[in-house]
Structure formats: C-alpha cells, structure tokens
Motif scaffolding. Structure first.
Motif, mmCIF file in Angstrom:
data_model
loop_
_atom_site.group_PDB
_atom_site.id
_atom_site.type_symbol
_atom_site.label_atom_id
_atom_site.label_comp_id
_atom_site.label_asym_id
_atom_site.label_seq_id
_atom_site.Cartn_x
_atom_site.Cartn_y
_atom_site.Cartn_z
ATOM 1 N N ARG A 49 0.836 -1.212 0.000
ATOM 2 C CA ARG A 49 0.000 0.000 0.000
ATOM 3 C C ARG A 49 0.863 1.253 0.000
ATOM 4 N NH1 ARG A 49 -3.742 -3.149 2.605
ATOM 5 N NH2 ARG A 49 -2.724 -2.999 4.619
ATOM 6 N N SER A 50 1.897 1.271 0.829
ATOM 7 C CA SER A 50 2.753 2.461 0.888
ATOM 8 C C SER A 50 3.461 2.674 -0.455
ATOM 9 C CB SER A 50 3.745 2.366 2.043
ATOM 10 O OG SER A 50 4.791 1.492 1.746
ATOM 11 N N TYR A 51 3.876 1.601 -1.092
ATOM 12 C CA TYR A 51 4.509 1.695 -2.418
ATOM 13 C C TYR A 51 3.505 2.218 -3.448
ATOM 14 C CZ TYR A 51 6.078 0.085 -6.985
ATOM 15 O OH TYR A 51 6.396 0.012 -8.314
ATOM 16 N N ASN A 52 2.308 1.619 -3.502
ATOM 17 C CA ASN A 52 1.294 2.014 -4.488
ATOM 18 C C ASN A 52 0.847 3.460 -4.308
ATOM 19 O OD1 ASN A 52 1.264 -0.448 -5.812
ATOM 20 N ND2 ASN A 52 -0.437 -1.256 -4.606
ATOM 21 N N LEU A 53 0.777 3.927 -3.067
ATOM 22 C CA LEU A 53 0.299 5.282 -2.781
ATOM 23 C C LEU A 53 1.436 6.286 -2.598
ATOM 24 C CD1 LEU A 53 -2.498 4.280 -0.236
ATOM 25 C CD2 LEU A 53 -2.799 4.899 -2.652
ATOM 26 N N SER A 54 2.671 5.826 -2.753
ATOM 27 C CA SER A 54 3.860 6.659 -2.520
ATOM 28 C C SER A 54 3.798 7.344 -1.154
ATOM 29 C CB SER A 54 4.010 7.716 -3.626
ATOM 30 O OG SER A 54 4.177 7.096 -4.867
ATOM 31 N N ASP A 108 14.421 -6.184 8.348
ATOM 32 C CA ASP A 108 15.107 -6.944 7.295
ATOM 33 C C ASP A 108 14.223 -7.044 6.055
ATOM 34 O OD1 ASP A 108 17.358 -7.442 8.864
ATOM 35 O OD2 ASP A 108 16.634 -9.426 9.514
ATOM 36 N N ILE A 109 12.946 -7.310 6.265
ATOM 37 C CA ILE A 109 12.016 -7.444 5.139
ATOM 38 C C ILE A 109 11.813 -6.096 4.452
ATOM 39 C CG2 ILE A 109 9.603 -7.919 4.536
ATOM 40 C CD1 ILE A 109 9.757 -10.270 6.503
ATOM 41 N N ILE A 110 11.662 -5.052 5.220
ATOM 42 C CA ILE A 110 11.497 -3.723 4.627
ATOM 43 C C ILE A 110 12.735 -3.356 3.803
ATOM 44 C CG2 ILE A 110 11.345 -1.254 5.164
ATOM 45 C CD1 ILE A 110 9.470 -2.101 7.513
ATOM 46 N N LYS A 111 13.907 -3.587 4.342
ATOM 47 C CA LYS A 111 15.148 -3.268 3.615
ATOM 48 C C LYS A 111 15.310 -4.158 2.374
ATOM 49 C CE LYS A 111 17.701 -1.255 7.457
ATOM 50 N NZ LYS A 111 18.808 -1.421 8.410
ATOM 51 N N TYR A 112 14.907 -5.409 2.482
ATOM 52 C CA TYR A 112 14.958 -6.325 1.338
ATOM 53 C C TYR A 112 14.125 -5.756 0.192
ATOM 54 C CZ TYR A 112 14.819 -10.682 -1.325
ATOM 55 O OH TYR A 112 14.941 -11.627 -2.321
ATOM 56 N N TYR A 113 12.884 -5.346 0.523
ATOM 57 C CA TYR A 113 12.008 -4.786 -0.508
ATOM 58 C C TYR A 113 12.484 -3.413 -0.971
ATOM 59 C CZ TYR A 113 8.428 -8.445 -0.347
ATOM 60 O OH TYR A 113 7.741 -9.624 -0.465
ATOM 61 N N LYS A 114 13.086 -2.654 -0.082
ATOM 62 C CA LYS A 114 13.594 -1.320 -0.441
ATOM 63 C C LYS A 114 14.688 -1.415 -1.510
ATOM 64 C CE LYS A 114 15.224 2.961 1.770
ATOM 65 N NZ LYS A 114 14.604 3.834 0.828
ATOM 66 N N ASN A 115 15.388 -2.546 -1.561
ATOM 67 C CA ASN A 115 16.393 -2.767 -2.608
ATOM 68 C C ASN A 115 15.761 -3.067 -3.966
ATOM 69 O OD1 ASN A 115 18.728 -2.386 -1.068
ATOM 70 N ND2 ASN A 115 18.623 -4.478 -0.279
ATOM 71 N N ILE A 116 14.453 -3.356 -3.975
ATOM 72 C CA ILE A 116 13.767 -3.723 -5.215
ATOM 73 C C ILE A 116 12.799 -2.625 -5.675
ATOM 74 C CG2 ILE A 116 12.242 -5.432 -6.296
ATOM 75 C CD1 ILE A 116 13.274 -7.442 -4.138
ATOM 76 N N ILE A 117 12.068 -2.042 -4.728
ATOM 77 C CA ILE A 117 11.086 -1.001 -5.043
ATOM 78 C C ILE A 117 11.346 0.215 -4.159
ATOM 79 C CG2 ILE A 117 9.276 -2.577 -5.854
ATOM 80 C CD1 ILE A 117 7.973 -2.373 -3.072
ATOM 81 N N PRO A 118 10.966 1.403 -4.621
ATOM 82 C CA PRO A 118 11.163 2.578 -3.771
ATOM 83 C C PRO A 118 10.235 2.550 -2.560
ATOM 84 C CG PRO A 118 10.126 3.194 -5.864
ATOM 85 C CD PRO A 118 10.405 1.734 -5.928
ATOM 86 N N THR A 165 5.988 -13.195 -3.489
ATOM 87 C CA THR A 165 4.929 -12.331 -2.950
ATOM 88 C C THR A 165 4.931 -10.982 -3.667
ATOM 89 O OG1 THR A 165 5.052 -13.439 -0.810
ATOM 90 C CG2 THR A 165 4.039 -11.252 -0.849
ATOM 91 N N LEU A 166 6.093 -10.379 -3.783
ATOM 92 C CA LEU A 166 6.176 -9.092 -4.472
ATOM 93 C C LEU A 166 5.780 -9.239 -5.937
ATOM 94 C CD1 LEU A 166 6.911 -6.108 -4.120
ATOM 95 C CD2 LEU A 166 9.243 -6.702 -4.829
ATOM 96 N N ASP A 167 6.219 -10.302 -6.575
ATOM 97 C CA ASP A 167 5.868 -10.560 -7.971
ATOM 98 C C ASP A 167 4.348 -10.622 -8.146
ATOM 99 O OD1 ASP A 167 6.452 -11.307 -10.738
ATOM 100 O OD2 ASP A 167 5.811 -13.326 -10.163
ATOM 101 N N TRP A 168 3.660 -11.238 -7.190
ATOM 102 C CA TRP A 168 2.192 -11.328 -7.265
ATOM 103 C C TRP A 168 1.584 -9.935 -7.200
ATOM 104 C CZ3 TRP A 168 -2.344 -9.956 -5.155
ATOM 105 C CH2 TRP A 168 -3.477 -10.682 -5.520
#
Length: 192
Positions: A49-54, A108-118, A165-168
């Motif tokens: 949600r935070s990614y989609n809504l910036s 760890d999960i937030i940082k993992y995703y932060k390396n892939i999406i803003p 999960t992110l791919d979905w």
C-alpha cells in the motif's frame, strides 16, 4: 483461544477418536505471506500500500522476528498432513513453520524490498504511545514433529517467498487468478 481449541481437540481425539482410528488434529502456521492479502496492520500488505500510494510506511517493531513463510508452503503442508492422516491415525497439534535460518526481522524485510522497489519508512517512537499492547519480540514455531515424522519442510526459502509475494502484487499483465495458477505450477515443479 488457539491453545483452548488445541486442548479441546486433543481431548476429543484421545477420548473418542483414537480408539476408533479416526484422525483429529489441529495445525498452526507461521506468519503467512503471499499475494492477495490486503489486511490492515500486516507488514507486506502495508508495504505494498505504501509503495502504491507513494506514502511512508510506519514501522512499529523493526527488530521483531516472525516465522514468515509463503502461503503455498503452508497449503502444501496441510495437504501432506491430511494425506498422512489417511494412512495413520494422528492427533494433537502440528506446527508448520520455516527453518530458523530463514528468519528475518521486520526491518530486514522492509530493507529487502527497499532494494527492489522505492520505499520510504519511519520507525515509530514508542515513547509517545499510550496503552501499548505486549508483543513478543521473537515468534517461532517448532515444526520438528512434522519434519521428523512426515518429512515436510518449506520448498521456498524466505528470499524466494518474498520475491514470489512481491511478484504477485506487482503483476500487471495477468489476472490474479492467472498469476495464482502460474505460481502454483511453479511451486509444484520446485524440488526441495
């Protein structure tokens, strides 16, 4: 309530079902991740949600560790356990959780995703929170029973689970149904 349900189920199994060779058991799974979860106050849906809504994601407990695992691993475990229950009478509680070396903290999960999406995040200052509810810093499930007796373990490690999960969620070309079928087929063909 979970423990009460487990005690009642085990009592019924021991008193009525076991002697008649009828399986009756409960299962518990770790923190299940995967596409399609849009619940509030759950880490990955909140990240999406935070990614989609910036928008900035507020992180409550960055160092907390949970037994994250993909929904397909959990469903696979349920099916394997049910299949086993037709061959042998079983009762009691059964835990489905990842291996300890697959644990990650919230941050760890937030940082993992932060390396892939803003992603933009802020760690909540707990000093200003009134009426804090207690949460355990570490949640783990002992899955040795199902690992030792049946041989079940997760097919996907934590990084694969996070990627699937992110791919979905980022899927733009297929319907959710088609993406589910694609991931199920890929999961079935995964050997581990």
């Amino acid at each position: 309530s979970k423990v009460s349900a487990e005690i009642i189920t085990k009592s019924y199994f021991d008193s009525y079902f076991k002697k008649n060779n009828i399986s009756l058991f409960t299962t518990r799974a770790g923190n299940v991740i995967g596409g399609g979860d849009w619940s509030s106050n759950r880490l990955i849906p909140d990240i999406i949600r935070s990614y989609n809504l910036s928008k900035q994601i507020i992180v409550r407990n960055p160092d907390y560790i949970r037994p994250w695992q993909h929904v397909l691993d959990v469903l696979n475990g349920y099916l394997i356990l049910i299949q086993f229950s037709f061959k042998k009478t079983i009762g009691g509680g059964w835990n489905l959780g990842p291996a300890i070396n697959d644990e990650k903290s919230v941050i760890d999960i937030i940082k993992y995703y932060k390396n892939i999406i803003p992603l933009n995040y802020k760690i909540l200052d707990k000093k200003n929170i009134k009426n804090k509810l207690y949460e355990s810093k570490y949640l783990r499930l002992n899955s040795s029973k199902i690992r030792n007796l049946i041989g079940w373990k997760n097919k996907l490690n934590i990084d694969q689970s996070l990627n699937w999960t992110l791919d979905w969620y980022l899927n733009k070309k297929n319907s959710s149904f088609e993406k589910n079928i694609s991931q199920i087929r890929k999961f079935i063909s995964t050997n581990k």
